[in-house]
Design a protein around this motif. Structure first.
Motif, mmCIF file in Angstrom:
data_model
loop_
_atom_site.group_PDB
_atom_site.id
_atom_site.type_symbol
_atom_site.label_atom_id
_atom_site.label_comp_id
_atom_site.label_asym_id
_atom_site.label_seq_id
_atom_site.Cartn_x
_atom_site.Cartn_y
_atom_site.Cartn_z
ATOM 1 N N TYR A 15 0.829 -1.203 0.000
ATOM 2 C CA TYR A 15 0.000 0.000 0.000
ATOM 3 C C TYR A 15 0.865 1.256 0.000
ATOM 4 O O TYR A 15 0.631 2.187 -0.787
ATOM 5 C CB TYR A 15 -0.925 0.016 1.211
ATOM 6 N N VAL A 16 1.865 1.312 0.902
ATOM 7 C CA VAL A 16 2.698 2.514 1.021
ATOM 8 C C VAL A 16 3.436 2.783 -0.285
ATOM 9 O O VAL A 16 3.444 3.920 -0.788
ATOM 10 C CB VAL A 16 3.685 2.362 2.196
ATOM 11 N N ILE A 17 4.042 1.751 -0.862
ATOM 12 C CA ILE A 17 4.799 1.937 -2.117
ATOM 13 C C ILE A 17 3.857 2.294 -3.258
ATOM 14 O O ILE A 17 4.123 3.213 -4.041
ATOM 15 C CB ILE A 17 5.597 0.672 -2.434
ATOM 16 N N GLY A 18 2.738 1.581 -3.355
ATOM 17 C CA GLY A 18 1.781 1.862 -4.425
ATOM 18 C C GLY A 18 1.205 3.260 -4.334
ATOM 19 O O GLY A 18 1.096 3.973 -5.344
ATOM 20 N N LYS A 19 0.846 3.683 -3.120
ATOM 21 C CA LYS A 19 0.275 5.016 -2.946
ATOM 22 C C LYS A 19 1.313 6.095 -3.207
ATOM 23 O O LYS A 19 0.984 7.166 -3.757
ATOM 24 C CB LYS A 19 -0.273 5.151 -1.523
ATOM 25 N N THR A 20 2.568 5.844 -2.850
ATOM 26 C CA THR A 20 3.635 6.803 -3.125
ATOM 27 C C THR A 20 3.839 6.968 -4.626
ATOM 28 O O THR A 20 3.942 8.101 -5.137
ATOM 29 C CB THR A 20 4.947 6.348 -2.464
ATOM 30 N N VAL A 21 3.911 5.852 -5.355
ATOM 31 C CA VAL A 21 4.069 5.915 -6.810
ATOM 32 C C VAL A 21 2.876 6.623 -7.447
ATOM 33 O O VAL A 21 3.034 7.481 -8.337
ATOM 34 C CB VAL A 21 4.236 4.495 -7.386
ATOM 35 N N ASP A 22 1.682 6.306 -6.979
ATOM 36 C CA ASP A 22 0.471 6.933 -7.506
ATOM 37 C C ASP A 22 0.493 8.442 -7.273
ATOM 38 O O ASP A 22 0.169 9.227 -8.175
ATOM 39 C CB ASP A 22 -0.756 6.297 -6.838
ATOM 40 N N SER A 23 0.895 8.870 -6.084
ATOM 41 C CA SER A 23 0.916 10.296 -5.761
ATOM 42 C C SER A 23 1.986 11.029 -6.564
ATOM 43 O O SER A 23 1.767 12.172 -6.996
ATOM 44 C CB SER A 23 1.163 10.477 -4.257
ATOM 45 N N ILE A 24 3.136 10.399 -6.763
ATOM 46 C CA ILE A 24 4.187 11.026 -7.575
ATOM 47 C C ILE A 24 3.704 11.227 -9.009
ATOM 48 O O ILE A 24 3.907 12.291 -9.612
ATOM 49 C CB ILE A 24 5.466 10.172 -7.541
ATOM 50 N N ILE A 25 3.039 10.214 -9.570
ATOM 51 C CA ILE A 25 2.526 10.327 -10.944
ATOM 52 C C ILE A 25 1.474 11.429 -11.036
ATOM 53 O O ILE A 25 1.477 12.242 -11.979
ATOM 54 C CB ILE A 25 1.945 8.980 -11.404
#
Length: 406
Positions: free
Chosen positions: A245-255
């Motif tokens: 979740y943390v990694i996925g949400k971080t990547v999503d927010s950066i994009i």
């Protein structure tokens, strides 16, 4: 080994386990009594203990965050692209590439992004000051027909609150340099711990298999094998839920932040970097985050131009729809499995207890707790031969078996 030796070994293991649990209970009981009677002393001991362990805690956090990136680089670059088949060289190269990437990213943030954000804040303060004088001048130029309205009250509000807002923002900007200086001094004082944490994280990543093997052996010694196997499975899945979740949400927010920056520059909207960073950071908070980032960006642009604020509001609405309907599900999938009600509960509870950080990690934490609680409930239902059917009723398997036997 004869029967007597096996018997003695069994009793030795049994009494060793009993002694260990007895000492553990005594220790925990003593600690609880001491905490209830003299909490200040216990808090001081805990703080001193954590201070000693702070490099190891920091190293573990760094290793935990970087481990997925190291594994991805090792699998996709070292093994597939560079054709490194041996485990140790591939791990070393992947770690070197990971730390170079992270250090380069931090250097870019310090040299490019943060100064640009600072200059954007300065421009925003100047814009607020200019708009303040424009508004005051417009109020003074209103025709006599408008004098029946209590313009003095409106003017007093503007004259009181806008200068306070300018003073507040100016104070933040003025104090930013001393704050950075004091922060630099603090960073220098803790540089040894940071360097030690980085070194420890390198050793943890490089020797991950042996550390996990040692942890498994330790847990297997103090916990029965049947329980320890289940413990390892639950721990592994819990770490996967949290990190995914943390990694996925971080990547999503950066994009989302990058998309916002590009589109704002296409439409020539000002403060694009400042607003894009704000949108990207707040996007880490589910449900409420996009509205917070969008509202902040709209207010900033509203100070300059209402049309720019409207354009931005439409753009951010489209971007968030794209994120919610396509990008988010593609990246995150069903990483938490939480219903919207529990997501909102996690955000509110985490925010009330730990502030912004609690809002960020509240959802994966509740997801892990929900997973563990579900495992416990299923185990208890299986032990009692209880089955939950789709009709919403709880049925006893034992009762059905007895009726079948009759």
């Amino acid at each position: 080994m004869n029967d007597n030796d096996k018997k003695n070994s069994f009793f030795n293991t049994k009494y060793l386990s009993v002694s260990f649990y007895a000492l553990l209970v005594i220790f925990l009981g003593t600690l609880i009594i001491k905490a209830l009677t003299d909490w200040q002393s216990v808090a001081g001991i805990i703080n001193a203990f954590l201070k000693v362990l702070s490099p190891f805690i920091l190293g573990f956090c760094i290793a935990f965050i970087l481990n997925p990136l190291v594994e991805w680089i090792q699998k996709n670059i070292c093994n597939k692209l560079l054709r490194l088949k041996k485990e140790k060289p591939a791990r070393i190269v992947s770690m070197i590439l990971t730390y170079i990437l992270i250090i380069g990213l931090l250097a870019w943030l310090l040299m490019v992004v943060i100064p640009q954000i600072y200059f954007s804040l300065v421009d925003l303060i100047d814009l607020i000051s200019a708009q303040y004088f424009v508004i005051v001048k417009k109020l003074d130029e209103l025709p006599e027909e408008w004098h029946n309205i209590n313009l003095e009250y409106i003017s007093d509000m503007i004259k009181n609150y806008i200068p306070q807002l300018v003073t507040y923002i100016t104070g933040i900007t003025t104090n930013l340099i001393p704050l950075l200086y004091n922060t630099s001094i603090t960073v220098i004082k803790t540089l040894v711990n940071i360097l030690m944490g980085i070194i420890i994280s390198i050793y943890m990543l490089g020797d991950k298999e042996n550390l996990m093997k040692t942890a498994r052996r330790f847990v297997s010694v103090i916990i029965p094998s049947r329980i320890s196997r289940r413990f390892f499975e639950v721990s592994h899945e819990s770490v996967n839920i949290f990190s995914s979740y943390v990694i996925g949400k971080t990547v999503d927010s950066i994009i989302i932040g990058i998309i916002t920056f590009i589109i704002m520059n296409i439409f020539r909207l000002n403060f694009s970097l400042l607003i894009s960073v704000c949108v990207g950071v707040t996007n880490m908070i589910p449900y409420f985050g996009p509205f917070i980032g969008g509202a902040v960006g709209a207010v900033i642009l509203l100070i300059q131009s209402p049309l720019s604020a409207v354009i931005f509001a439409v753009l951010i609405l489209v971007i968030q729809q794209f994120d919610g309907l396509y990008l988010g599900p593609k990246i995150l999938g069903q990483s938490t499995g939480l219903k919207p009600l529990w997501v909102i509960f996690a955000i509110l509870a985490g925010g009330s207890m730990f502030g912004v950080m609690g809002m960020l990690i509240g959802v994966p934490t509740v997801a892990v707790l929900s997973y563990i609680l579900n495992i416990f409930i299923e185990h208890r239902m299986d032990s009692r031969d209880i089955q939950y059917h789709e009709d919403g009723k709880v049925h006893s398997i034992n009762k059905k078996r007895k009726e079948t036997n009759k």
